[in-house]
Scaffold this motif. Structure first.
Motif, PDB file in Angstrom:
ATOM      1  N   GLU A 257       0.835  -1.207   0.000  1.00  0.00           N
ATOM      2  CA  GLU A 257       0.000   0.000   0.000  1.00  0.00           C
ATOM      3  C   GLU A 257       0.870   1.258   0.000  1.00  0.00           C
ATOM      4  OE1 GLU A 257      -3.601   2.080   2.569  1.00  0.00           O
ATOM      5  OE2 GLU A 257      -2.998   0.030   3.044  1.00  0.00           O
ATOM      6  N   HIS A 258       1.990   1.221   0.725  1.00  0.00           N
ATOM      7  CA  HIS A 258       2.925   2.347   0.774  1.00  0.00           C
ATOM      8  C   HIS A 258       3.487   2.626  -0.618  1.00  0.00           C
ATOM      9  CE1 HIS A 258       6.643   4.500   2.010  1.00  0.00           C
ATOM     10  NE2 HIS A 258       5.896   4.906   3.041  1.00  0.00           N
ATOM     11  N   ARG A 259       3.869   1.557  -1.328  1.00  0.00           N
ATOM     12  CA  ARG A 259       4.382   1.719  -2.700  1.00  0.00           C
ATOM     13  C   ARG A 259       3.302   2.282  -3.625  1.00  0.00           C
ATOM     14  NH1 ARG A 259       6.900  -3.210  -1.449  1.00  0.00           N
ATOM     15  NH2 ARG A 259       5.178  -4.360  -2.382  1.00  0.00           N
ATOM     16  N   ASP A 260       2.073   1.800  -3.466  1.00  0.00           N
ATOM     17  CA  ASP A 260       0.971   2.302  -4.289  1.00  0.00           C
ATOM     18  C   ASP A 260       0.742   3.799  -4.049  1.00  0.00           C
ATOM     19  OD1 ASP A 260       0.631  -0.246  -5.296  1.00  0.00           O
ATOM     20  OD2 ASP A 260      -1.122  -0.718  -4.071  1.00  0.00           O
ATOM     21  N   LEU A 261       0.857   4.211  -2.789  1.00  0.00           N
ATOM     22  CA  LEU A 261       0.706   5.628  -2.479  1.00  0.00           C
ATOM     23  C   LEU A 261       1.824   6.452  -3.107  1.00  0.00           C
ATOM     24  CD1 LEU A 261      -0.505   5.569   1.226  1.00  0.00           C
ATOM     25  CD2 LEU A 261      -1.774   6.382  -0.763  1.00  0.00           C
ATOM     26  N   ASP A 262       3.038   5.891  -3.125  1.00  0.00           N
ATOM     27  CA  ASP A 262       4.159   6.564  -3.790  1.00  0.00           C
ATOM     28  C   ASP A 262       3.801   6.873  -5.242  1.00  0.00           C
ATOM     29  OD1 ASP A 262       6.277   7.065  -2.075  1.00  0.00           O
ATOM     30  OD2 ASP A 262       7.154   5.078  -2.339  1.00  0.00           O
ATOM     31  N   ILE A 263       3.262   5.878  -5.913  1.00  0.00           N
ATOM     32  CA  ILE A 263       2.893   6.023  -7.326  1.00  0.00           C
ATOM     33  C   ILE A 263       1.786   7.063  -7.483  1.00  0.00           C
ATOM     34  CG2 ILE A 263       1.877   4.817  -9.307  1.00  0.00           C
ATOM     35  CD1 ILE A 263       3.331   2.255  -8.186  1.00  0.00           C
ATOM     36  N   ALA A 264       0.778   6.992  -6.621  1.00  0.00           N
ATOM     37  CA  ALA A 264      -0.342   7.935  -6.699  1.00  0.00           C
ATOM     38  C   ALA A 264       0.113   9.366  -6.428  1.00  0.00           C
ATOM     39  CB  ALA A 264      -1.433   7.530  -5.713  1.00  0.00           C
ATOM     40  N   ILE A 265       0.974   9.525  -5.431  1.00  0.00           N
ATOM     41  CA  ILE A 265       1.479  10.865  -5.089  1.00  0.00           C
ATOM     42  C   ILE A 265       2.295  11.432  -6.243  1.00  0.00           C
ATOM     43  CG2 ILE A 265       3.118  12.082  -3.601  1.00  0.00           C
ATOM     44  CD1 ILE A 265       2.071  10.221  -1.299  1.00  0.00           C
ATOM     45  N   GLU A 266       3.126  10.597  -6.836  1.00  0.00           N
ATOM     46  CA  GLU A 266       3.939  11.049  -7.968  1.00  0.00           C
ATOM     47  C   GLU A 266       3.048  11.448  -9.142  1.00  0.00           C
ATOM     48  OE1 GLU A 266       7.260   9.230 -11.007  1.00  0.00           O
ATOM     49  OE2 GLU A 266       7.251   8.530  -8.926  1.00  0.00           O
ATOM     50  N   ALA A 267       2.020  10.664  -9.414  1.00  0.00           N
ATOM     51  CA  ALA A 267       1.112  10.966 -10.521  1.00  0.00           C
ATOM     52  C   ALA A 267       0.348  12.265 -10.259  1.00  0.00           C
ATOM     53  CB  ALA A 267       0.141   9.814 -10.731  1.00  0.00           C
ATOM     54  N   MET A 268      -0.097  12.466  -9.031  1.00  0.00           N
ATOM     55  CA  MET A 268      -0.828  13.690  -8.705  1.00  0.00           C
ATOM     56  C   MET A 268       0.079  14.914  -8.765  1.00  0.00           C
ATOM     57  SD  MET A 268      -3.488  12.871  -5.664  1.00  0.00           S
ATOM     58  CE  MET A 268      -4.278  14.467  -5.792  1.00  0.00           C
ATOM     59  N   GLY A 269       1.322  14.735  -8.368  1.00  0.00           N
ATOM     60  CA  GLY A 269       2.271  15.846  -8.393  1.00  0.00           C
ATOM     61  C   GLY A 269       2.589  16.295  -9.801  1.00  0.00           C
ATOM     62  N   ASP A 270       2.507  15.362 -10.748  1.00  0.00           N
ATOM     63  CA  ASP A 270       2.790  15.681 -12.148  1.00  0.00           C
ATOM     64  C   ASP A 270       1.623  16.385 -12.828  1.00  0.00           C
ATOM     65  OD1 ASP A 270       5.261  14.527 -11.860  1.00  0.00           O
ATOM     66  OD2 ASP A 270       4.708  12.621 -12.804  1.00  0.00           O
ATOM     67  N   ALA A 271       0.424  16.270 -12.260  1.00  0.00           N
ATOM     68  CA  ALA A 271      -0.753  16.891 -12.860  1.00  0.00           C
ATOM     69  C   ALA A 271      -0.667  18.412 -12.692  1.00  0.00           C
ATOM     70  CB  ALA A 271      -2.021  16.358 -12.206  1.00  0.00           C
ATOM     71  N   PRO A 272      -1.050  19.152 -13.714  1.00  0.00           N
ATOM     72  CA  PRO A 272      -0.928  20.617 -13.633  1.00  0.00           C
ATOM     73  C   PRO A 272      -1.817  21.243 -12.553  1.00  0.00           C
ATOM     74  CG  PRO A 272      -2.052  19.947 -15.652  1.00  0.00           C
ATOM     75  CD  PRO A 272      -1.556  18.703 -14.985  1.00  0.00           C
ATOM     76  N   ALA A 273      -3.003  20.723 -12.367  1.00  0.00           N
ATOM     77  CA  ALA A 273      -3.925  21.280 -11.374  1.00  0.00           C
ATOM     78  C   ALA A 273      -4.125  20.269 -10.241  1.00  0.00           C
ATOM     79  CB  ALA A 273      -5.253  21.624 -12.026  1.00  0.00           C
ATOM     80  N   ALA A 274      -3.031  19.890  -9.622  1.00  0.00           N
ATOM     81  CA  ALA A 274      -3.099  18.887  -8.566  1.00  0.00           C
ATOM     82  C   ALA A 274      -3.932  19.401  -7.398  1.00  0.00           C
ATOM     83  CB  ALA A 274      -1.700  18.524  -8.101  1.00  0.00           C
ATOM     84  N   ASP A 275      -4.794  18.546  -6.906  1.00  0.00           N
ATOM     85  CA  ASP A 275      -5.610  18.874  -5.736  1.00  0.00           C
ATOM     86  C   ASP A 275      -4.701  18.784  -4.509  1.00  0.00           C
ATOM     87  OD1 ASP A 275      -7.389  19.057  -3.649  1.00  0.00           O
ATOM     88  OD2 ASP A 275      -8.719  17.479  -4.385  1.00  0.00           O
ATOM     89  N   GLN A 276      -4.305  19.936  -3.996  1.00  0.00           N
ATOM     90  CA  GLN A 276      -3.336  19.991  -2.901  1.00  0.00           C
ATOM     91  C   GLN A 276      -3.844  19.317  -1.631  1.00  0.00           C
ATOM     92  OE1 GLN A 276      -0.118  21.010  -3.253  1.00  0.00           O
ATOM     93  NE2 GLN A 276      -0.714  21.090  -5.393  1.00  0.00           N
ATOM     94  N   LEU A 277      -5.145  19.423  -1.363  1.00  0.00           N
ATOM     95  CA  LEU A 277      -5.710  18.787  -0.179  1.00  0.00           C
ATOM     96  C   LEU A 277      -5.645  17.266  -0.303  1.00  0.00           C
ATOM     97  CD1 LEU A 277      -7.081  19.089   2.544  1.00  0.00           C
ATOM     98  CD2 LEU A 277      -9.271  19.223   1.355  1.00  0.00           C
ATOM     99  N   ALA A 278      -6.020  16.753  -1.453  1.00  0.00           N
ATOM    100  CA  ALA A 278      -5.964  15.307  -1.673  1.00  0.00           C
ATOM    101  C   ALA A 278      -4.516  14.819  -1.617  1.00  0.00           C
ATOM    102  CB  ALA A 278      -6.601  14.948  -3.017  1.00  0.00           C
ATOM    103  N   LEU A 279      -3.616  15.588  -2.178  1.00  0.00           N
ATOM    104  CA  LEU A 279      -2.202  15.231  -2.161  1.00  0.00           C
ATOM    105  C   LEU A 279      -1.670  15.193  -0.726  1.00  0.00           C
ATOM    106  CD1 LEU A 279       0.200  14.593  -4.010  1.00  0.00           C
ATOM    107  CD2 LEU A 279       0.667  17.039  -4.115  1.00  0.00           C
ATOM    108  N   ALA A 280      -2.049  16.169   0.074  1.00  0.00           N
ATOM    109  CA  ALA A 280      -1.628  16.209   1.477  1.00  0.00           C
ATOM    110  C   ALA A 280      -2.182  15.002   2.239  1.00  0.00           C
ATOM    111  CB  ALA A 280      -2.086  17.498   2.127  1.00  0.00           C
TER     112      ALA A 280
END
Length: 65
Positions: free
Chosen positions: A16-39
Motif C-alpha cells: 500500500e505504501h508503494r501504491d501511495l508513492d505512485i499515486a502521489i507522484e502521478a498527482m504531483g505531475d498533474a498541472p492542477a493537482a488537488d493539494q488537499l488530496a495530495l496532502a
C-alpha cells in the motif's frame, strides 16, 4: 504462528505504501493537482510507515541487558 500474521500484515502495508508513492507522484505531475488530496495521501503514507515500523519492532525479540 503470530509472526506469520505480522509478517503478512507488513507485506500488505508495504505494498500500500508503494501504491501511495505512485499515486502521489502521478498527482504531483498533474498541472492542477488537488493539494488537499495530495496532502491526505502523504499523511496516509506517513501513517503506514509508522505502522510498519511498529509491526517490525514486534518481530524483534526484546533483549534483556
Amino acid at each position: 504462528m503470530e509472526d506469520i500474521g505480522i509478517g503478512r500484515r507488513i507485506e500488505i502495508l508495504r505494498e500500500e505504501h508503494r501504491d501511495l508513492d505512485i499515486a502521489i507522484e502521478a498527482m504531483g505531475d498533474a498541472p492542477a493537482a488537488d493539494q488537499l488530496a495530495l496532502a491526505r495521501l502523504k499523511k496516509r503514507k506517513l501513517r503506514l510507515r509508522d505502522e510498519i515500523a511498529l509491526l517490525e519492532d514486534q518481530l524483534i525479540p526484546d533483549i534483556i541487558a
